[in-house]
Design an enzyme around this catalytic site. Structure first.
Site, mmCIF file in Angstrom:
data_model
loop_
_atom_site.group_PDB
_atom_site.id
_atom_site.type_symbol
_atom_site.label_atom_id
_atom_site.label_comp_id
_atom_site.label_asym_id
_atom_site.label_seq_id
_atom_site.Cartn_x
_atom_site.Cartn_y
_atom_site.Cartn_z
ATOM 1 N N TYR A 43 -14.490 3.446 6.689
ATOM 2 C CA TYR A 43 -14.247 4.541 7.633
ATOM 3 C C TYR A 43 -14.463 5.898 6.960
ATOM 4 C CZ TYR A 43 -11.643 7.697 10.699
ATOM 5 O OH TYR A 43 -11.280 8.743 11.498
ATOM 6 N N ARG B 80 3.146 13.417 4.564
ATOM 7 C CA ARG B 80 1.848 13.608 5.211
ATOM 8 C C ARG B 80 1.801 15.025 5.775
ATOM 9 N NH1 ARG B 80 1.383 9.536 2.952
ATOM 10 N NH2 ARG B 80 0.512 7.544 3.637
ATOM 11 N N ALA C 266 -15.710 7.578 18.414
ATOM 12 C CA ALA C 266 -15.714 6.980 17.080
ATOM 13 C C ALA C 266 -14.936 5.675 17.067
ATOM 14 C CB ALA C 266 -15.068 7.943 16.078
ATOM 15 N N ARG D 201 3.500 -0.464 1.934
ATOM 16 C CA ARG D 201 2.285 -1.167 2.373
ATOM 17 C C ARG D 201 1.206 -1.050 1.309
ATOM 18 N NH1 ARG D 201 1.085 0.864 8.477
ATOM 19 N NH2 ARG D 201 -0.021 2.450 7.304
ATOM 20 N N ILE E 172 -7.577 12.532 21.040
ATOM 21 C CA ILE E 172 -7.956 13.919 20.754
ATOM 22 C C ILE E 172 -8.913 14.436 21.821
ATOM 23 C CG2 ILE E 172 -9.127 15.429 19.089
ATOM 24 C CD1 ILE E 172 -8.035 13.592 16.855
ATOM 25 N N ASP F 291 -17.350 8.537 27.696
ATOM 26 C CA ASP F 291 -16.493 7.615 26.950
ATOM 27 C C ASP F 291 -16.916 6.187 27.292
ATOM 28 O OD1 ASP F 291 -13.455 8.266 25.575
ATOM 29 O OD2 ASP F 291 -14.029 6.165 25.921
ATOM 30 N N LYS G 180 -17.504 8.695 7.656
ATOM 31 C CA LYS G 180 -17.252 10.089 8.051
ATOM 32 C C LYS G 180 -17.980 11.039 7.105
ATOM 33 C CE LYS G 180 -14.719 9.587 11.747
ATOM 34 N NZ LYS G 180 -15.217 10.056 13.045
ATOM 35 N N GLY H 208 -2.139 -0.404 -0.460
ATOM 36 C CA GLY H 208 -3.245 0.508 -0.129
ATOM 37 C C GLY H 208 -2.794 1.851 0.420
HETATM 38 C C1 UD2 Z 1 -4.048 5.986 7.187
HETATM 39 C C2 UD2 Z 1 -4.419 5.062 8.340
HETATM 40 C C3 UD2 Z 1 -3.964 3.630 8.089
HETATM 41 C C4 UD2 Z 1 -4.363 3.115 6.734
HETATM 42 C C5 UD2 Z 1 -4.067 4.137 5.656
HETATM 43 C C6 UD2 Z 1 -4.721 3.743 4.352
HETATM 44 C C7 UD2 Z 1 -4.186 6.217 10.431
HETATM 45 C C8 UD2 Z 1 -3.292 6.517 11.589
HETATM 46 N N1 UD2 Z 1 -3.659 5.436 9.488
HETATM 47 O O1 UD2 Z 1 -2.684 5.936 7.091
HETATM 48 O O2 UD2 Z 1 -4.515 2.811 9.110
HETATM 49 O O3 UD2 Z 1 -5.721 2.805 6.734
HETATM 50 O O4 UD2 Z 1 -4.570 5.462 5.992
HETATM 51 O O5 UD2 Z 1 -4.311 4.648 3.386
HETATM 52 O O6 UD2 Z 1 -5.332 6.627 10.350
HETATM 53 N N2 UD2 Z 1 4.718 3.671 8.030
HETATM 54 C C9 UD2 Z 1 6.012 3.186 8.091
HETATM 55 N N3 UD2 Z 1 6.383 2.444 9.168
HETATM 56 C C10 UD2 Z 1 5.520 2.146 10.185
HETATM 57 C C11 UD2 Z 1 4.189 2.650 10.117
HETATM 58 C C12 UD2 Z 1 3.819 3.404 9.008
HETATM 59 O O7 UD2 Z 1 6.814 3.407 7.192
HETATM 60 O O8 UD2 Z 1 5.936 1.459 11.144
HETATM 61 C C13 UD2 Z 1 4.346 4.507 6.872
HETATM 62 C C14 UD2 Z 1 3.076 4.063 6.183
HETATM 63 O O9 UD2 Z 1 3.365 2.997 5.291
HETATM 64 C C15 UD2 Z 1 2.654 5.355 5.492
HETATM 65 C C16 UD2 Z 1 3.138 6.454 6.439
HETATM 66 O O10 UD2 Z 1 4.067 5.815 7.308
HETATM 67 O O11 UD2 Z 1 3.304 5.488 4.263
HETATM 68 C C17 UD2 Z 1 2.040 7.053 7.271
HETATM 69 O O12 UD2 Z 1 1.309 5.986 7.892
HETATM 70 P P1 UD2 Z 1 0.083 6.214 8.897
HETATM 71 O O13 UD2 Z 1 -0.590 4.891 9.086
HETATM 72 O O14 UD2 Z 1 0.528 6.947 10.089
HETATM 73 O O15 UD2 Z 1 -0.873 7.233 8.122
HETATM 74 P P2 UD2 Z 1 -1.645 7.050 6.712
HETATM 75 O O16 UD2 Z 1 -2.192 8.380 6.391
HETATM 76 O O17 UD2 Z 1 -0.794 6.403 5.694
#
Ligand code: UD2
Length: 311
Positions: A147, A215, A81, A274, A13, A32, A151, A276
Site C-alpha cells: 500500500y 498517532r 483507492a 499487534r 473522505i 465510485d 502511494k 507490525g
Molecule cells: C495503519 C493501518 C493498519 C496497519 C498499520 C500497520 C489504517 C487505519 N490502519 O495502522 O491497517 O496496516 O498501519 O502499521 O490505515 N488498536 C487498538 N485496538 C483496536 C484497534 C487498533 O489498540 O481495536 C491500536 C493499534 O494496535 C495501533 C493504534 O491502535 O497501535 C492505531 O491503529 P490504526 O489501525 O487505527 O492505525 P495505524 O496507524 O496503527
C-alpha cells in the site's frame, strides 16, 4: 464556481469532500465503484442539483478518460483507492491495479483533456516505520507495505506529469483520519471508528499494547477542507504535503475521551501489541500551511464528541 470531478466520491473522505465542495457552491461530478464506498454517504449530496454521480471503476480502461472528456472539470480530486494496508498485503495485484494503474489513467485523462489541477490521496504510509519524528516531507520515504509503496509510486507518476505538462498536482499525505462515515467493519479499520462502535454498543474496547502509542489523528472535516483548498484555491504550486495536525494523541487519551462520554462502559482490556504496528507517528504540518493555507482546526476531543453525538 468550479466543476470538480471526485473519484471515490462515496467513500469516507470522498463523501465529505463532495459535501464541502457543494456547500461552497461548486459543481461536482462523482464516481465510485461501490467496492468499499456506500451510497448512503452521499444521501445529502444526491439531493443537490449541482451533483451528478456515476457508478464506474476508474481502474478500468477508458472510464476516467470518458468521464473527464464528458465533464470537462476544472480539477480532479482522485480519492478512489484500495484503502487497507492489510488488503494490500493479501492482494498486491489488486493494490497495484487500484492504487497505481488507476492513477496513470487519471493523469493521462487530465493531460489529454486539459484539466488544470489534480489532487491525490497519498498517505503517511509512504514514510514507513521511522523513529525520526515529526515526519517531514523531506524525511526518508521507506514504505513497508504494498500500500505505502503504491502511494509513493503514484506520487512519482503524478509529479512527473506535473513537470512535463500543464498540470498542477497536489499529493496529500493523510495521517490517521477519523470522523463520521468511517467504516469500522474490519479489525484493521481505523482505531477510532472501532472504539466508537464498541462504546456505542456498551462494550469495552481492546487496547493492543499499553496504550501509550500515539498517532496524529486528523478529522475528516479538515482533510476534506484540505482537498477543497487544493482543488480550488488560486495560485497553488505543485507539491507533496502532509495533511495532519502536528500533534500526537495517545490511545489512552482517546479512550479517556470516550469513557467520559460513556461512563457506564467497562474499562478497556489490554492485549499484546499487534505485530507490525508502529509505536509513534506524527507529522510536521507546516508545509501544507505555507503552500495551501491549510491548518487543521478540529481537536481530537471535539472530533470524538461529534462522533459520539452523530454515530
Ligand atoms: C495503519 C493501518 C493498519 C496497519 C498499520 C500497520 C489504517 C487505519 N490502519 O495502522 O491497517 O496496516 O498501519 O502499521 O490505515 N488498536 C487498538 N485496538 C483496536 C484497534 C487498533 O489498540 O481495536 C491500536 C493499534 O494496535 C495501533 C493504534 O491502535 O497501535 C492505531 O491503529 P490504526 O489501525 O487505527 O492505525 P495505524 O496507524 O496503527
Amino acid at each position: 464556481m468550479s466543476h470538480i470531478l471526485v473519484t471515490g466520491a462515496a467513500g469516507f473522505i470522498g463523501s465529505h469532500t463532495v459535501d464541502q465542495l457543494l456547500a461552497a457552491g461548486h459543481r461536482v461530478t462523482g464516481v465510485d465503484s461501490f467496492r468499499t464506498g456506500h451510497r448512503a454517504n452521499l444521501a445529502n449530496a444526491l439531493r443537490e442539483p449541482a451533483f451528478a454521480l456515476h457508478e464506474a471503476d476508474v481502474a478500468a480502461d477508458g472510464v476516467v478518460d470518458g468521464l473527464v472528456a464528458a465533464a470537462k472539470p476544472d480539477a480532479v480530486i482522485h480519492l478512489a483507492a484500495l484503502v487497507s494496508v492489510q488488503e494490500s498485503i493479501r492482494n498486491p495485484d489488486l493494490n497495484y491495479t487500484l492504487n497505481v494503474h488507476a492513477v496513470q489513467f487519471v493523469a493521462e485523462a487530465a493531460r489529454r483533456h486539459g484539466v488544470a489541477r489534480l489532487v491525490f490521496a497519498s498517505s503517511a504510509a509512504v514514510y514507513g516505520d521511522t523513529a525520526d519524528l515529526p515526519l517531514h516531507e523531506r524525511s526518508a520515504v521507506q514504505p513497508i507495505s504494498p500500500y505505502g509503496a503504491a502511494k509513493l509510486a503514484a506520487e512519482a507518476i503524478l509529479l512527473g506529469y506535473a513537470r512535463s505538462f500543464a498540470l498542477t498536482v497536489r499529493c496529500h499525505r493523510y495521517f490517521n483520519v477519523f470522523g463520521p462515515r468511517q467504516d469500522p467493519a474490519s479489525p484493521y479499520s481505523g482505531v477510532i471508528s472501532i472504539f466508537n462502535r464498541r462504546y456505542r454498543e456498551g462494550l469495552g474496547v481492546t487496547i493492543y499494547g499499553d496504550g501509550s502509542q500515539t498517532r496524529d489523528f486528523v478529522s475528516v472535516h479538515d482533510v476534506a477542507r484540505a482537498n477543497v483548498l487544493a482543488a480550488t484555491r488560486p495560485g497553488i504550486p505543485t507539491g507533496v504535503a502532509n495533511i495532519c495536525t502536528g500533534r500526537a494523541t495517545s490511545l489512552r487519551e482517546v479512550v479517556a475521551e470516550f469513557a467520559r462520554h460513556h461512563p457506564a462502559v467497562p474499562a478497556p482490556r489490554f492485549e499484546a501489541a499487534r505485530g507490525g504496528d508502529i509505536l509513534h507517528s506524527r507529522g510536521d504540518a507546516t508545509l501544507a500551511e505555507r503552500e495551501l493555507g491549510f491548518r487543521a482546526r478540529v481537536s481530537v476531543a471535539d472530533g470524538l464528541a461529534e462522533l459520539v453525538r452523530t454515530g
